[in-house]
Write a protein that holds these residues in place. Sequence first.
Motif, PDB file in Angstrom:
ATOM      1  N   LEU A   1       0.827  -1.202   0.000  1.00  0.00           N
ATOM      2  CA  LEU A   1       0.000   0.000   0.000  1.00  0.00           C
ATOM      3  C   LEU A   1       0.865   1.258   0.000  1.00  0.00           C
ATOM      4  O   LEU A   1       0.546   2.233  -0.674  1.00  0.00           O
ATOM      5  N   HIS A   2       1.958   1.206   0.739  1.00  0.00           N
ATOM      6  CA  HIS A   2       2.832   2.376   0.849  1.00  0.00           C
ATOM      7  C   HIS A   2       3.552   2.675  -0.463  1.00  0.00           C
ATOM      8  O   HIS A   2       3.775   3.840  -0.805  1.00  0.00           O
ATOM      9  N   ASP A   3       3.902   1.634  -1.211  1.00  0.00           N
ATOM     10  CA  ASP A   3       4.675   1.817  -2.434  1.00  0.00           C
ATOM     11  C   ASP A   3       3.827   2.183  -3.649  1.00  0.00           C
ATOM     12  O   ASP A   3       4.370   2.445  -4.725  1.00  0.00           O
ATOM     13  N   SER A   4       2.520   2.188  -3.506  1.00  0.00           N
ATOM     14  CA  SER A   4       1.642   2.477  -4.637  1.00  0.00           C
ATOM     15  C   SER A   4       1.795   3.926  -5.113  1.00  0.00           C
ATOM     16  O   SER A   4       2.078   4.831  -4.325  1.00  0.00           O
ATOM     17  N   GLN A   5       1.585   4.126  -6.414  1.00  0.00           N
ATOM     18  CA  GLN A   5       1.617   5.472  -6.990  1.00  0.00           C
ATOM     19  C   GLN A   5       0.279   6.208  -6.832  1.00  0.00           C
ATOM     20  O   GLN A   5       0.198   7.410  -7.074  1.00  0.00           O
ATOM     21  N   ILE A   6      -0.749   5.472  -6.467  1.00  0.00           N
ATOM     22  CA  ILE A   6      -2.089   6.055  -6.440  1.00  0.00           C
ATOM     23  C   ILE A   6      -2.228   7.217  -5.461  1.00  0.00           C
ATOM     24  O   ILE A   6      -2.799   8.256  -5.822  1.00  0.00           O
ATOM     25  N   PRO A   7      -1.759   7.122  -4.201  1.00  0.00           N
ATOM     26  CA  PRO A   7      -1.962   8.242  -3.259  1.00  0.00           C
ATOM     27  C   PRO A   7      -1.427   9.569  -3.783  1.00  0.00           C
ATOM     28  O   PRO A   7      -2.045  10.618  -3.584  1.00  0.00           O
ATOM     29  N   ALA A   8      -0.281   9.550  -4.458  1.00  0.00           N
ATOM     30  CA  ALA A   8       0.312  10.796  -4.947  1.00  0.00           C
ATOM     31  C   ALA A   8      -0.503  11.409  -6.073  1.00  0.00           C
ATOM     32  O   ALA A   8      -0.388  12.614  -6.339  1.00  0.00           O
TER      33      ALA A   8
ATOM     34  N   LEU B   1      -3.932  11.169  -6.233  1.00  0.00           N
ATOM     35  CA  LEU B   1      -5.297  11.465  -5.809  1.00  0.00           C
ATOM     36  C   LEU B   1      -5.501  12.970  -5.635  1.00  0.00           C
ATOM     37  O   LEU B   1      -4.707  13.634  -4.973  1.00  0.00           O
ATOM     38  N   PRO B   2      -6.561  13.538  -6.194  1.00  0.00           N
ATOM     39  CA  PRO B   2      -6.875  14.949  -5.940  1.00  0.00           C
ATOM     40  C   PRO B   2      -7.220  15.159  -4.469  1.00  0.00           C
ATOM     41  O   PRO B   2      -7.630  14.213  -3.779  1.00  0.00           O
ATOM     42  N   ARG B   3      -7.080  16.361  -4.005  1.00  0.00           N
ATOM     43  CA  ARG B   3      -7.398  16.675  -2.616  1.00  0.00           C
ATOM     44  C   ARG B   3      -8.867  16.336  -2.326  1.00  0.00           C
ATOM     45  O   ARG B   3      -9.768  16.733  -3.066  1.00  0.00           O
ATOM     46  N   GLY B   4      -9.086  15.605  -1.262  1.00  0.00           N
ATOM     47  CA  GLY B   4     -10.441  15.246  -0.863  1.00  0.00           C
ATOM     48  C   GLY B   4     -11.003  14.013  -1.533  1.00  0.00           C
ATOM     49  O   GLY B   4     -12.103  13.558  -1.196  1.00  0.00           O
ATOM     50  N   ALA B   5     -10.267  13.441  -2.509  1.00  0.00           N
ATOM     51  CA  ALA B   5     -10.760  12.265  -3.229  1.00  0.00           C
ATOM     52  C   ALA B   5     -10.401  10.991  -2.461  1.00  0.00           C
ATOM     53  O   ALA B   5      -9.498  10.966  -1.622  1.00  0.00           O
ATOM     54  N   THR B   6     -11.122   9.903  -2.754  1.00  0.00           N
ATOM     55  CA  THR B   6     -10.907   8.604  -2.121  1.00  0.00           C
ATOM     56  C   THR B   6     -10.761   7.543  -3.192  1.00  0.00           C
ATOM     57  O   THR B   6     -11.472   7.566  -4.200  1.00  0.00           O
TER      58      THR B   6
END
Length: 222
Positions: A179-186, A188-193
């Motif tokens: 989960l930590h190594d995923s590119q997805i969090p970076a 994500l727009p602010r407030g998105a899930t």
Amino acid sequence: QAFSGLRFRLLILVVLACAPLVALILKTAGEDRRRAQAGWQQRARNMAQIGRREEQEVVDSTRQLLLAISESSSVRSLSPRRVKRSLAELHQTYRRYANLGLIATNGEVIATVFPWQQSNLACSAFLGRVLQKHQFAVSTLGGTGTNDPPAVFFGHPVQDSSGRVLAVVYAELDLPAFLHDSQIPARLPRGATWMTIDSGGAILRRYPRPEDWIGRKLPEAW
């Protein structure tokens, strides 16, 4: 009355003069909204592709690793000491896994790098699929017991020269590291899930705060 009539005509002229501008503003706003929607949709598709690519890379690389392990002489020996030593050496290189181990066809643990923390694997559909189909399989999240911590397991049969299954070699994914190594969090727009759900309805990935959500079951009516 003449003055009021003149004022009315002036008002009409102003309205007529402004009408093209208003129409242009409305048209531009509509086009901007459509472009924004198209942009968000494309962004969502790109993130979905990233998510699928990350997951497929883990599956493919783990399949190749377990295949190689299953064909090694140390694992085919079914000797707990040899198996543990071999898997421990491999784990030094493959740190993306929380554990590596070998399970007998009756569900007994032959050897693991770290102590086995899950419930009896023989009762799980995961081991059953490996033994029944004689091929690589992936568990659902936390698929080894309702009280177990969230975990994803990959398994591959260990076979002799005649094709008889001797045991199942498995790898447990290190979920926090994945989960930590995923590119997805970076991205994500602010407030998105962002949320990924496995076939059993359990949350496999969720950003932000994955540690608060991983392993939860979604309501059937969701």
